[in-house]
Write an enzyme that holds these catalytic residues in place. Structure first.
Site, PDB file in Angstrom:
ATOM      1  CG  ASN A   1      -2.099  -0.878   0.970  1.00 22.90           C
ATOM      2  OD1 ASN A   1      -3.140  -0.665   0.087  1.00 22.90           O
ATOM      3  ND2 ASN A   1      -2.217  -1.958   1.642  1.00 22.90           N
TER       4      ASN A   1
ATOM      5  CG  LEU B   1      -0.328  -5.292  11.030  1.00 24.32           C
ATOM      6  CD1 LEU B   1       0.266  -6.688  11.076  1.00 24.32           C
ATOM      7  CD2 LEU B   1      -1.758  -5.358  10.622  1.00 24.32           C
TER       8      LEU B   1
ATOM      9  CG  ASN C   1      -6.469   1.907   8.753  1.00 23.02           C
ATOM     10  OD1 ASN C   1      -5.315   1.667   8.441  1.00 23.02           O
ATOM     11  ND2 ASN C   1      -7.314   0.984   9.115  1.00 23.02           N
TER      12      ASN C   1
ATOM     13  CD  GLU D   1      -5.884  -3.991   1.278  1.00 21.24           C
ATOM     14  OE1 GLU D   1      -5.138  -3.260   2.023  1.00 21.24           O
ATOM     15  OE2 GLU D   1      -6.217  -5.172   1.158  1.00 21.24           O
TER      16      GLU D   1
ATOM     17  CG  ASP E   1     -10.427  -1.530  11.510  1.00 20.39           C
ATOM     18  OD1 ASP E   1     -10.392  -2.694  11.981  1.00 20.39           O
ATOM     19  OD2 ASP E   1      -9.253  -0.691  11.312  1.00 20.39           O
TER      20      ASP E   1
ATOM     21  CG  HIS F   1     -10.213  -2.797   7.571  1.00 17.85           C
ATOM     22  ND1 HIS F   1      -9.639  -3.771   8.286  1.00 17.85           N
ATOM     23  CD2 HIS F   1     -11.362  -3.661   7.508  1.00 17.85           C
ATOM     24  CE1 HIS F   1      -9.854  -4.730   8.881  1.00 17.85           C
ATOM     25  NE2 HIS F   1     -11.145  -4.601   8.175  1.00 17.85           N
TER      26      HIS F   1
HETATM   27  C1  GRF Z   1      -3.246  -5.460   3.455  1.00 16.38           C
HETATM   28  O1  GRF Z   1      -4.381  -6.153   3.309  1.00 16.38           O
HETATM   29  C2  GRF Z   1      -3.573  -4.486   4.405  1.00 16.38           C
HETATM   30  O2  GRF Z   1      -4.741  -3.736   4.402  1.00 16.38           O
HETATM   31  C3  GRF Z   1      -3.267  -5.257   5.647  1.00 16.38           C
HETATM   32  O3  GRF Z   1      -2.158  -5.626   5.406  1.00 16.38           O
HETATM   33  C4  GRF Z   1      -1.987  -6.255   4.263  1.00 16.38           C
HETATM   34  C5  GRF Z   1      -0.778  -5.837   3.466  1.00 16.38           C
HETATM   35  O4  GRF Z   1      -0.502  -4.625   3.396  1.00 16.38           O
HETATM   36  N1  GRF Z   1      -3.658  -4.456   6.934  1.00 16.38           N
HETATM   37  P1  GRF Z   1       0.748  -3.936   2.625  1.00 16.38           P
HETATM   38  O5  GRF Z   1       1.307  -4.735   1.669  1.00 16.38           O
HETATM   39  O6  GRF Z   1       1.942  -4.024   3.875  1.00 16.38           O
HETATM   40  O7  GRF Z   1       0.621  -2.471   2.541  1.00 16.38           O
END
Ligand code: GRF
Length: 205
Positions: A13, A89, A106, A178, A149, A108
């Protein structure tokens, strides 16, 4: 617009946001990427794009308060105007949420308010959706408030769930969405096209 991005993992992301900025689609600058754990690929992505990679390892702090104080200090140092949680996280403390009220976005990997909140992250989200038997899932970009969330929703997009889906297949399909919604939501924020009316986020032309 100075952006700080918080990460915990692979950073796909984050990469989507970096790419959108580098394509000139978003008039903003990512000043800093901060991870809550060491050796995550997201920090390598930041480094590769000349963005300051910072690890504030949660495990290195005795209390949540000490961790938050260090994080807040780094956010101020980076002159953060928008805080983006991209696969982050950890829980943000009320001190940070208050200081950056309505300035934290954020992403989700479900259609909030389904399959979200404490314990719903990564693959667990998709497993729960498949086991529940919903026919659609998707992704949600939202402002962060003091809940898990629960903040006002900026954008959502639906993806179908197919009979032969497993958590990995669904995760990949949702991740594509996303990677669209997060940059689009950040772009709207940077163009000052979002207003919040109670729970409702209004998007202005
Ligand atoms: C994604 O599904 C995100 O929404 C979740 O972790 C996964 C990997 O995210 N929280 P990223 O590749 O580290 O951005």
């Amino acid at each position: 617009m100075n952006i700080t991005v918080l990460v915990s993992g692979g950073g796909s992301n984050l990469q989507a946001l970096i790419d959108a900025i580098e394509r000139g689609e978003i008039n903003a600058r990512i000043n800093c990427v901060i991870s809550d754990r060491p050796d995550v690929f997201a920090l390598d992505r930041a480094r590769k794009h000349g963005i300051l990679p910072v690890c504030i390892n949660k495990k290195g702090f005795v209390t949540q308060q000490d961790y938050e104080a260090e994080l807040l200090s780094q956010l101020r140092q980076a002159e953060t105007e928008l805080l983006v949680l991209a696969g982050y996280l950890s829980i943000l403390g009320t001190g940070i949420i208050k200081e950056y009220s309505n300035k934290i976005i954020n992403i989700h990997p479900s259609l909030i308010p389904s399959f979200c909140g404490m314990g719903f992250y990564g693959k667990k989200v998709h497993k729960a959706a498949i086991e529940y038997g919903v026919k659609y899932s998707g992704a949600t970009a939202h402002f962060v408030d003091e809940g898990a969330d629960t903040g006002p929703i900026i954008m959502q997009e639906v993806v179908p769930i197919f009979p032969d889906d497993d958590a990995d297949k669904l995760a990949a399909r949702v991740l594509e969405v996303e990677h669209k919604l997060l940059p689009q939501s950040v772009k709207l924020f940077c163009e000052n096209r979002l207003t919040i009316d109670g729970r409702i986020v209004r998007i202005h032309e």
